[in-house]
Design a protein around this motif. Sequence first.
Motif, mmCIF file in Angstrom:
data_model
loop_
_atom_site.group_PDB
_atom_site.id
_atom_site.type_symbol
_atom_site.label_atom_id
_atom_site.label_comp_id
_atom_site.label_asym_id
_atom_site.label_seq_id
_atom_site.Cartn_x
_atom_site.Cartn_y
_atom_site.Cartn_z
ATOM 1 N N THR A 135 23.472 -7.801 83.279
ATOM 2 C CA THR A 135 23.898 -9.040 82.663
ATOM 3 C C THR A 135 24.052 -8.967 81.163
ATOM 4 O OG1 THR A 135 23.098 -10.412 84.545
ATOM 5 C CG2 THR A 135 23.633 -11.486 82.575
ATOM 6 N N GLU A 136 22.909 -8.411 80.622
ATOM 7 C CA GLU A 136 22.790 -8.408 79.124
ATOM 8 C C GLU A 136 23.931 -7.468 78.553
ATOM 9 O OE1 GLU A 136 19.437 -7.538 75.476
ATOM 10 O OE2 GLU A 136 18.871 -7.859 77.574
ATOM 11 N N ALA A 137 24.134 -6.293 79.053
ATOM 12 C CA ALA A 137 25.297 -5.482 78.588
ATOM 13 C C ALA A 137 26.635 -6.075 78.845
ATOM 14 C CB ALA A 137 25.103 -4.332 79.520
ATOM 15 N N ASP A 138 26.759 -6.985 79.864
ATOM 16 C CA ASP A 138 27.975 -7.619 79.975
ATOM 17 C C ASP A 138 28.345 -8.733 78.936
ATOM 18 O OD1 ASP A 138 28.871 -6.352 82.311
ATOM 19 O OD2 ASP A 138 28.097 -7.774 83.546
ATOM 20 N N GLN A 139 27.347 -9.251 78.568
ATOM 21 C CA GLN A 139 27.260 -10.305 77.559
ATOM 22 C C GLN A 139 27.500 -9.767 76.338
ATOM 23 O OE1 GLN A 139 23.216 -12.243 78.149
ATOM 24 N NE2 GLN A 139 24.155 -13.507 79.632
ATOM 25 N N LEU A 140 26.923 -8.558 76.075
ATOM 26 C CA LEU A 140 27.134 -7.851 74.804
ATOM 27 C C LEU A 140 28.406 -7.361 74.605
ATOM 28 C CD1 LEU A 140 23.908 -6.061 74.242
ATOM 29 C CD2 LEU A 140 24.763 -7.615 72.750
ATOM 30 N N THR A 141 29.122 -6.732 75.760
ATOM 31 C CA THR A 141 30.470 -6.401 75.761
ATOM 32 C C THR A 141 31.334 -7.475 75.463
ATOM 33 O OG1 THR A 141 29.903 -4.412 77.346
ATOM 34 C CG2 THR A 141 32.307 -5.107 77.051
ATOM 35 N N HIS A 142 31.233 -8.597 75.991
ATOM 36 C CA HIS A 142 32.034 -9.634 75.765
ATOM 37 C C HIS A 142 31.949 -10.111 74.329
ATOM 38 C CE1 HIS A 142 33.917 -13.381 77.040
ATOM 39 N NE2 HIS A 142 33.013 -14.284 76.163
ATOM 40 N N ARG A 143 30.846 -10.269 73.917
ATOM 41 C CA ARG A 143 30.635 -10.497 72.600
ATOM 42 C C ARG A 143 31.261 -9.558 71.633
ATOM 43 N NH1 ARG A 143 26.325 -10.320 68.386
ATOM 44 N NH2 ARG A 143 24.826 -9.619 70.179
ATOM 45 N N ARG A 144 31.189 -8.315 71.734
ATOM 46 C CA ARG A 144 31.751 -7.444 71.181
ATOM 47 C C ARG A 144 33.304 -7.701 70.934
ATOM 48 N NH1 ARG A 144 33.920 -2.307 70.747
ATOM 49 N NH2 ARG A 144 33.006 -0.660 69.478
ATOM 50 N N GLU A 145 34.106 -7.718 71.876
ATOM 51 C CA GLU A 145 35.308 -7.992 72.063
ATOM 52 C C GLU A 145 35.742 -9.377 71.349
ATOM 53 O OE1 GLU A 145 37.608 -5.666 73.004
ATOM 54 O OE2 GLU A 145 35.808 -4.643 73.290
ATOM 55 N N ARG A 146 34.860 -10.446 71.252
ATOM 56 C CA ARG A 146 35.245 -11.437 70.910
ATOM 57 C C ARG A 146 34.464 -11.782 69.435
ATOM 58 N NH1 ARG A 146 35.874 -11.236 75.473
ATOM 59 N NH2 ARG A 146 37.744 -12.173 76.758
ATOM 60 N N LEU A 147 34.108 -10.918 68.524
ATOM 61 C CA LEU A 147 33.537 -10.966 67.301
ATOM 62 C C LEU A 147 34.518 -11.664 66.378
ATOM 63 C CD1 LEU A 147 31.761 -7.372 66.986
ATOM 64 C CD2 LEU A 147 30.726 -9.681 66.975
ATOM 65 N N PRO A 148 33.983 -12.572 65.506
ATOM 66 C CA PRO A 148 34.768 -12.983 64.531
ATOM 67 C C PRO A 148 35.305 -12.077 63.353
ATOM 68 C CG PRO A 148 32.323 -13.969 64.011
ATOM 69 C CD PRO A 148 32.582 -13.009 65.572
ATOM 70 N N GLU A 149 34.442 -11.014 63.220
ATOM 71 C CA GLU A 149 35.137 -9.982 62.388
ATOM 72 C C GLU A 149 36.238 -9.359 62.993
ATOM 73 O OE1 GLU A 149 30.423 -10.275 61.708
ATOM 74 O OE2 GLU A 149 32.071 -10.300 63.419
ATOM 75 N N ARG A 150 36.349 -9.222 64.149
ATOM 76 C CA ARG A 150 37.842 -8.607 64.702
ATOM 77 C C ARG A 150 38.837 -9.753 64.526
ATOM 78 N NH1 ARG A 150 37.602 -4.834 68.329
ATOM 79 N NH2 ARG A 150 35.499 -5.148 68.773
ATOM 80 N N GLU A 151 38.675 -11.057 64.575
ATOM 81 C CA GLU A 151 39.930 -11.884 64.169
ATOM 82 C C GLU A 151 40.249 -11.798 62.585
ATOM 83 O OE1 GLU A 151 42.632 -15.038 64.736
ATOM 84 O OE2 GLU A 151 41.578 -13.429 66.024
ATOM 85 N N HIS A 152 38.916 -11.758 61.775
ATOM 86 C CA HIS A 152 39.087 -11.614 60.472
ATOM 87 C C HIS A 152 40.166 -10.345 60.257
ATOM 88 C CE1 HIS A 152 35.450 -13.922 59.812
ATOM 89 N NE2 HIS A 152 36.437 -14.733 60.361
ATOM 90 N N LEU A 153 40.090 -9.085 61.057
ATOM 91 C CA LEU A 153 40.678 -8.071 60.711
ATOM 92 C C LEU A 153 41.874 -8.220 61.059
ATOM 93 C CD1 LEU A 153 40.769 -5.071 59.863
ATOM 94 C CD2 LEU A 153 39.977 -4.421 62.199
ATOM 95 N N SER A 154 42.177 -8.893 62.217
ATOM 96 C CA SER A 154 43.597 -9.060 62.867
ATOM 97 C C SER A 154 44.444 -9.813 61.851
ATOM 98 C CB SER A 154 43.402 -9.748 64.062
ATOM 99 O OG SER A 154 44.804 -10.049 64.515
ATOM 100 N N ILE A 155 43.775 -10.833 61.301
ATOM 101 C CA ILE A 155 44.419 -11.810 60.251
ATOM 102 C C ILE A 155 44.865 -10.705 59.046
ATOM 103 C CG2 ILE A 155 44.450 -13.927 58.642
ATOM 104 C CD1 ILE A 155 42.771 -15.120 61.117
ATOM 105 N N ALA A 156 43.762 -10.225 58.484
ATOM 106 C CA ALA A 156 44.135 -9.429 57.501
ATOM 107 C C ALA A 156 45.201 -8.424 57.662
ATOM 108 C CB ALA A 156 42.757 -9.020 56.839
ATOM 109 N N SER A 157 45.171 -7.666 58.720
ATOM 110 C CA SER A 157 46.401 -6.647 59.004
ATOM 111 C C SER A 157 47.684 -7.287 59.096
ATOM 112 C CB SER A 157 45.850 -6.202 60.695
ATOM 113 O OG SER A 157 44.518 -5.398 59.973
ATOM 114 N N GLU A 158 47.514 -8.497 59.845
ATOM 115 C CA GLU A 158 48.970 -9.265 60.216
ATOM 116 C C GLU A 158 49.713 -9.621 58.728
ATOM 117 O OE1 GLU A 158 48.434 -12.428 62.545
ATOM 118 O OE2 GLU A 158 47.868 -11.294 64.336
#
Length: 251
Positions: free
Chosen positions: A30-53
């Motif tokens: 469960t902890e691994a699932d939660q970490l994986t979920h958090r990894r895919e939804r990191l705010p840093e990922r959204e920031h990179l997406s916006i900057a890249s766009e």
Amino acid sequence: MTDAADEPDTDETHPSTAGGRLLELQRIDTEADQLTHRRERLPEREHLSIASESLTEWERLRSSMRARMDELTSVIEQAESDAAEVAAHKVRLEAQMKTVIAPREAEALMHEIGTLDEQTDALDTRELEALEEQSEIDDRLTEHLRSESTLRDDVGAADEALQRATSEIDAELAELAAQRVERRTEFDESMLARYDRVRASSGVAVAQLVGHRCEGCHLDLSAAEVDDVKDEAAGATGVAECPNCGRILVV
């Protein structure tokens, strides 16, 4: 309601029973699932997406302006080439005019020369318009290029921030993976297959029986069902199955 993570430290820290070991395995998963979920939804990922766009759009505009500049260069070159041909033709006609005697032939030549002058004016206008547009685009392109370094720095910074964030989570996931491998060695193949099957269908494979309630589906069992569950848990596996949701029950 009680979750697996809220169980007493007896089973969590020293999982000596089959149920305790299963709860510990589930905690890890469960902890691994939660970490994986958090990894895919990191705010840093959204920031990179916006900057890249933003950078991609900037590059698109730059390419568009440069392509138009090339088109205009071709227009200017073609206009100059056509104007040169018209001028050469006019020179030939003017030379011919000097040898013409018949008025009608002279009139025809004058008309043709007039047509060439009109073509020259049209070509000059086309070239001037292209030069003006080219100058305008060149100014815009110069201004546009000033923002390149900032945009690329933003992408680089966002990427570094994402790498740092994902690296931290990856380290935690690697530790959990090692714990999971070690924990799974404590079960036989049939129990692992059962655990994996229920986990694949329900997400949470193991639940505790608290009073008459299965903490997996949060439904109450009848008194007879509770007795059956306790009898089953007293058997070889040390655990039972919830008659409502099919989860592995720890009694």
